[in-house]
Structures are given as structure tokens and as C-alpha cells.
Design a protein around this motif. Sequence first.
Motif, PDB file in Angstrom:
ATOM      1  N   PHE A   1       0.856  -0.990   0.166  1.00 37.59           N
ATOM      2  CA  PHE A   1       0.121  -0.233  -0.098  1.00 37.59           C
ATOM      3  C   PHE A   1       0.711   1.428   0.235  1.00 37.59           C
ATOM      4  CE2 PHE A   1      -4.025  -1.371   1.881  1.00 37.59           C
ATOM      5  CZ  PHE A   1      -4.125  -2.325   0.731  1.00 37.59           C
ATOM      6  N   GLU A   2       0.748   2.041  -0.499  1.00 38.90           N
ATOM      7  CA  GLU A   2       1.219   3.824  -0.889  1.00 38.90           C
ATOM      8  C   GLU A   2       0.271   4.521   0.449  1.00 38.90           C
ATOM      9  OE1 GLU A   2       2.135   5.873  -4.463  1.00 38.90           O
ATOM     10  OE2 GLU A   2       2.454   4.240  -5.230  1.00 38.90           O
ATOM     11  N   SER A   3      -0.334   4.109   0.675  1.00 37.62           N
ATOM     12  CA  SER A   3      -1.878   4.678   1.325  1.00 37.62           C
ATOM     13  C   SER A   3      -1.244   4.628   2.892  1.00 37.62           C
ATOM     14  CB  SER A   3      -2.614   4.780   1.296  1.00 37.62           C
ATOM     15  OG  SER A   3      -3.657   5.814   2.679  1.00 37.62           O
ATOM     16  N   ASP A   4      -1.052   5.264   4.048  1.00 41.29           N
ATOM     17  CA  ASP A   4      -0.353   5.582   4.797  1.00 41.29           C
ATOM     18  C   ASP A   4      -1.575   5.832   6.302  1.00 41.29           C
ATOM     19  OD1 ASP A   4      -1.114   8.522   4.959  1.00 41.29           O
ATOM     20  OD2 ASP A   4       0.893   9.870   5.349  1.00 41.29           O
ATOM     21  N   LEU A   5      -3.108   6.439   6.401  1.00 38.81           N
ATOM     22  CA  LEU A   5      -4.152   5.573   6.609  1.00 38.81           C
ATOM     23  C   LEU A   5      -4.370   4.589   7.278  1.00 38.81           C
ATOM     24  CD1 LEU A   5      -6.784   6.824   3.878  1.00 38.81           C
ATOM     25  CD2 LEU A   5      -5.094   8.529   5.730  1.00 38.81           C
ATOM     26  N   SER A   6      -4.388   4.528   8.264  1.00 38.79           N
ATOM     27  CA  SER A   6      -4.612   3.882   9.202  1.00 38.79           C
ATOM     28  C   SER A   6      -5.597   2.476   8.675  1.00 38.79           C
ATOM     29  CB  SER A   6      -6.009   4.109  10.796  1.00 38.79           C
ATOM     30  OG  SER A   6      -6.874   4.050  10.430  1.00 38.79           O
ATOM     31  N   ASN A   7      -5.908   1.470   9.104  1.00 35.60           N
ATOM     32  CA  ASN A   7      -7.251   0.451   9.121  1.00 35.60           C
ATOM     33  C   ASN A   7      -7.939   0.968   9.015  1.00 35.60           C
ATOM     34  OD1 ASN A   7      -4.563  -1.562   7.751  1.00 35.60           O
ATOM     35  ND2 ASN A   7      -5.519  -3.190   8.717  1.00 35.60           N
ATOM     36  N   GLU A   8      -8.830   1.462  10.168  1.00 37.68           N
ATOM     37  CA  GLU A   8      -9.256   2.048  10.905  1.00 37.68           C
ATOM     38  C   GLU A   8     -10.015   3.364   9.677  1.00 37.68           C
ATOM     39  OE1 GLU A   8     -13.264   2.543  12.008  1.00 37.68           O
ATOM     40  OE2 GLU A   8     -12.033   1.101  12.299  1.00 37.68           O
ATOM     41  N   ASP A   9      -8.932   3.608   9.148  1.00 34.73           N
ATOM     42  CA  ASP A   9      -9.491   5.369   8.083  1.00 34.73           C
ATOM     43  C   ASP A   9      -9.529   4.311   6.486  1.00 34.73           C
ATOM     44  OD1 ASP A   9      -9.581   7.246   9.712  1.00 34.73           O
ATOM     45  OD2 ASP A   9      -8.103   8.361   9.213  1.00 34.73           O
ATOM     46  N   LEU A  10      -9.120   3.129   6.393  1.00 33.93           N
ATOM     47  CA  LEU A  10      -9.596   2.410   5.048  1.00 33.93           C
ATOM     48  C   LEU A  10     -10.643   1.897   5.299  1.00 33.93           C
ATOM     49  CD1 LEU A  10      -5.562   1.058   4.606  1.00 33.93           C
ATOM     50  CD2 LEU A  10      -6.752   2.829   3.578  1.00 33.93           C
ATOM     51  N   ARG A  11     -11.455   1.738   6.421  1.00 31.42           N
ATOM     52  CA  ARG A  11     -12.796   1.042   6.906  1.00 31.42           C
ATOM     53  C   ARG A  11     -13.246   1.743   6.432  1.00 31.42           C
ATOM     54  NH1 ARG A  11     -16.829   0.847   9.215  1.00 31.42           N
ATOM     55  NH2 ARG A  11     -15.366   2.227  10.992  1.00 31.42           N
ATOM     56  N   ARG A  12     -13.399   3.312   7.060  1.00 27.66           N
ATOM     57  CA  ARG A  12     -14.309   3.923   6.540  1.00 27.66           C
ATOM     58  C   ARG A  12     -14.288   4.726   5.109  1.00 27.66           C
ATOM     59  NH1 ARG A  12     -12.097   5.703  11.380  1.00 27.66           N
ATOM     60  NH2 ARG A  12     -13.246   6.290  13.283  1.00 27.66           N
ATOM     61  N   VAL A  13     -12.878   4.280   4.265  1.00 30.04           N
ATOM     62  CA  VAL A  13     -13.504   4.105   2.337  1.00 30.04           C
ATOM     63  C   VAL A  13     -14.045   3.641   2.282  1.00 30.04           C
ATOM     64  CG1 VAL A  13     -11.435   4.226   0.946  1.00 30.04           C
ATOM     65  CG2 VAL A  13     -11.036   6.161   2.962  1.00 30.04           C
TER      66      VAL A  13
ATOM     67  N   PHE B   1     -17.167   4.587  -0.214  1.00 26.14           N
ATOM     68  CA  PHE B   1     -17.211   4.157  -1.595  1.00 26.14           C
ATOM     69  C   PHE B   1     -18.468   4.288  -1.977  1.00 26.14           C
ATOM     70  CE2 PHE B   1     -16.264   1.772  -5.103  1.00 26.14           C
ATOM     71  CZ  PHE B   1     -15.773   2.974  -6.509  1.00 26.14           C
ATOM     72  N   PHE B   2     -18.867   3.204  -0.880  1.00 28.11           N
ATOM     73  CA  PHE B   2     -20.557   2.441  -1.804  1.00 28.11           C
ATOM     74  C   PHE B   2     -21.645   2.736  -0.985  1.00 28.11           C
ATOM     75  CE2 PHE B   2     -17.391  -1.425  -1.776  1.00 28.11           C
ATOM     76  CZ  PHE B   2     -17.406  -1.964  -3.037  1.00 28.11           C
ATOM     77  N   ASP B   3     -21.345   3.899  -0.153  1.00 21.96           N
ATOM     78  CA  ASP B   3     -22.426   4.817   0.196  1.00 21.96           C
ATOM     79  C   ASP B   3     -22.247   6.000  -0.635  1.00 21.96           C
ATOM     80  OD1 ASP B   3     -23.375   3.178   2.488  1.00 21.96           O
ATOM     81  OD2 ASP B   3     -21.991   4.778   3.800  1.00 21.96           O
ATOM     82  N   GLY B   4     -21.837   6.099  -1.577  1.00 22.65           N
ATOM     83  CA  GLY B   4     -21.941   6.937  -2.717  1.00 22.65           C
ATOM     84  C   GLY B   4     -21.026   7.952  -2.420  1.00 22.65           C
ATOM     85  N   ASP B   5     -20.008   8.316  -1.266  1.00 22.04           N
ATOM     86  CA  ASP B   5     -19.879   9.281  -1.002  1.00 22.04           C
ATOM     87  C   ASP B   5     -18.643   9.650  -1.789  1.00 22.04           C
ATOM     88  OD1 ASP B   5     -21.127   9.891   1.269  1.00 22.04           O
ATOM     89  OD2 ASP B   5     -19.960   8.920   2.763  1.00 22.04           O
TER      90      ASP B   5
ATOM     91  N   ALA C   1     -13.594  14.100  -1.294  1.00 24.89           N
ATOM     92  CA  ALA C   1     -13.597  15.487  -0.777  1.00 24.89           C
ATOM     93  C   ALA C   1     -14.755  14.460   0.986  1.00 24.89           C
ATOM     94  CB  ALA C   1     -13.870  16.231  -0.879  1.00 24.89           C
ATOM     95  N   GLU C   2     -16.008  14.332   0.183  1.00 19.60           N
ATOM     96  CA  GLU C   2     -16.899  14.075   1.719  1.00 19.60           C
ATOM     97  C   GLU C   2     -15.539  13.262   2.477  1.00 19.60           C
ATOM     98  OE1 GLU C   2     -20.920  14.962  -0.186  1.00 19.60           O
ATOM     99  OE2 GLU C   2     -20.185  12.504  -1.210  1.00 19.60           O
ATOM    100  N   LEU C   3     -15.356  11.360   1.695  1.00 21.08           N
ATOM    101  CA  LEU C   3     -14.489  11.423   2.146  1.00 21.08           C
ATOM    102  C   LEU C   3     -13.823  11.635   3.493  1.00 21.08           C
ATOM    103  CD1 LEU C   3     -14.440   7.902   0.025  1.00 21.08           C
ATOM    104  CD2 LEU C   3     -15.528   8.073   2.332  1.00 21.08           C
ATOM    105  N   ALA C   4     -12.866  12.005   2.812  1.00 20.37           N
ATOM    106  CA  ALA C   4     -11.592  12.687   3.509  1.00 20.37           C
ATOM    107  C   ALA C   4     -12.007  13.855   4.538  1.00 20.37           C
ATOM    108  CB  ALA C   4     -11.358  14.062   2.861  1.00 20.37           C
ATOM    109  N   ALA C   5     -13.190  14.401   4.770  1.00 23.70           N
ATOM    110  CA  ALA C   5     -14.304  15.039   5.884  1.00 23.70           C
ATOM    111  C   ALA C   5     -13.978  14.370   6.672  1.00 23.70           C
ATOM    112  CB  ALA C   5     -15.232  15.793   5.698  1.00 23.70           C
ATOM    113  N   VAL C   6     -14.462  13.532   6.860  1.00 23.14           N
ATOM    114  CA  VAL C   6     -14.703  12.327   8.035  1.00 23.14           C
ATOM    115  C   VAL C   6     -13.895  11.064   8.353  1.00 23.14           C
ATOM    116  CG1 VAL C   6     -17.074  12.220   7.121  1.00 23.14           C
ATOM    117  CG2 VAL C   6     -15.388  10.184   5.769  1.00 23.14           C
ATOM    118  N   LEU C   7     -12.122  11.369   7.885  1.00 23.57           N
ATOM    119  CA  LEU C   7     -11.441   9.838   8.137  1.00 23.57           C
ATOM    120  C   LEU C   7     -10.430  10.823   9.244  1.00 23.57           C
ATOM    121  CD1 LEU C   7      -9.757   9.583   5.013  1.00 23.57           C
ATOM    122  CD2 LEU C   7     -11.252   8.575   6.147  1.00 23.57           C
TER     123      LEU C   7
END
Length: 203
Positions: free
Chosen positions: A58-70, A74-78, A81-87
Motif C-alpha cells: 500500500f502507498e496509503s499511510d491511512l490507518s486500517n480503520e480509516d481505510l475501512r471508512r473509505v 465509497f459504497f455509500d456514494g460519497d 472530498a466527503e470521505l476526506a472530511a470524515v477520516l
Amino acid sequence: MDEKTAELRDIFVETTGSESVTERQEESPGSLTDAPDDEERNRRVAELVAAMRERYEFESDLSNEDLRRVVRGFFDGDTDAELAAVLEADADEEDVFVARTDLHLLRESDADASFPVDELRSLLADGADDEACAAALDTDAETAARHRRVVEARREATRANDRFRADFEELLTDSNLSARLAEDARRDGLRDATEDIETDVSL
């Protein structure tokens, strides 16, 4: 009534010709009671994220919990930008984009490019870096890098038979639920119809 509920109701009415649900249909096997609850979905998504992170670089350094939120967003249609705001992390749209490509979650718009993507694939196959690709494609290195990630993510997903995205989709969308409900409704409708048939057979 939300949009998904309305769709499920329309499927039921179309297949049974009835707008009311009988007690037997509500209690039929394979209905909504078998669907995992939200906590179980989160747990399974987190397991899939961890499995992908272990399998791929992975190139992303987000936590696994934030990746779960992504994944959930994503499947909620966000949007990104909307995803970045809730991480939990201080992230922007580019961070979310990198996370999505790590997770094989591509949008149709990700493939939009001002140059032939096939040429980029050929350059990457020859070992060209982002700067060399940018020069050959008459674009900037940042744009070349973005499309390189899309190409690489698509290649990884194809090699895995899109297994991870399919697993996410099965957990987080109503497509399988809709198909199952429609099948249950058809089966119950057929049973009701055959029960009304009078047989008069003389032996």
C-alpha cells in the motif's frame, strides 16, 4: 420510504401482483433476517482491508480503520472530498484517491485522461518512471502518477479476479438482497397460485 426500500417494494409487487406481505412471506427462510448487521459488516470489511494490506504494498499511510471508512463511504456514494472530511487522519482528496486505488476501488472518472492510456501502459511496461511518462505524454508528473496508480490498481484487481471489490460489494450493497427478495417473492407467489388450483382427476 427511502429509495432502496422503494425498489425492493416494487420488485415484490411486480413479482407477486400483491401490495401486502403475508405472514408466511415475512417469516420465509432467506429473507432479511440472514443479512449481517452493521457491526458485523464493519468487522468483515476491516478483515478484508487487513488482508489486502498484507498482500499488497500500500502507498496509503491511512490507518486500517480509516481505510475501512473509505470502503464504507465509497459504497455509500460519497465523493473523495466527503470521505476526506470524515477520516480521523488529516487527509485530503488525494489521500483518499491513493487509498481507493490501494483498495481496488476505482470510479469511472478515474480513467478519464487527456492522453491515450494504452500509451501509458506501454511506457510503464518498459519501466518508465512518472517523469519519463509525463514527458512522453505531454503532461505533468503529478497527472502521470495519478493515472499510473489507476493502471496499476486495475492490473492488480484483474489478477485477483476483482475478488476484493466483489467481497466489499457483497457486504455493503443491496444487490444480492434484492435478488434474494425477488426470488422469495416469486416462490411464494407460485406457491399461492398452485394452492388455488382445483384438481379433479378420475382414476
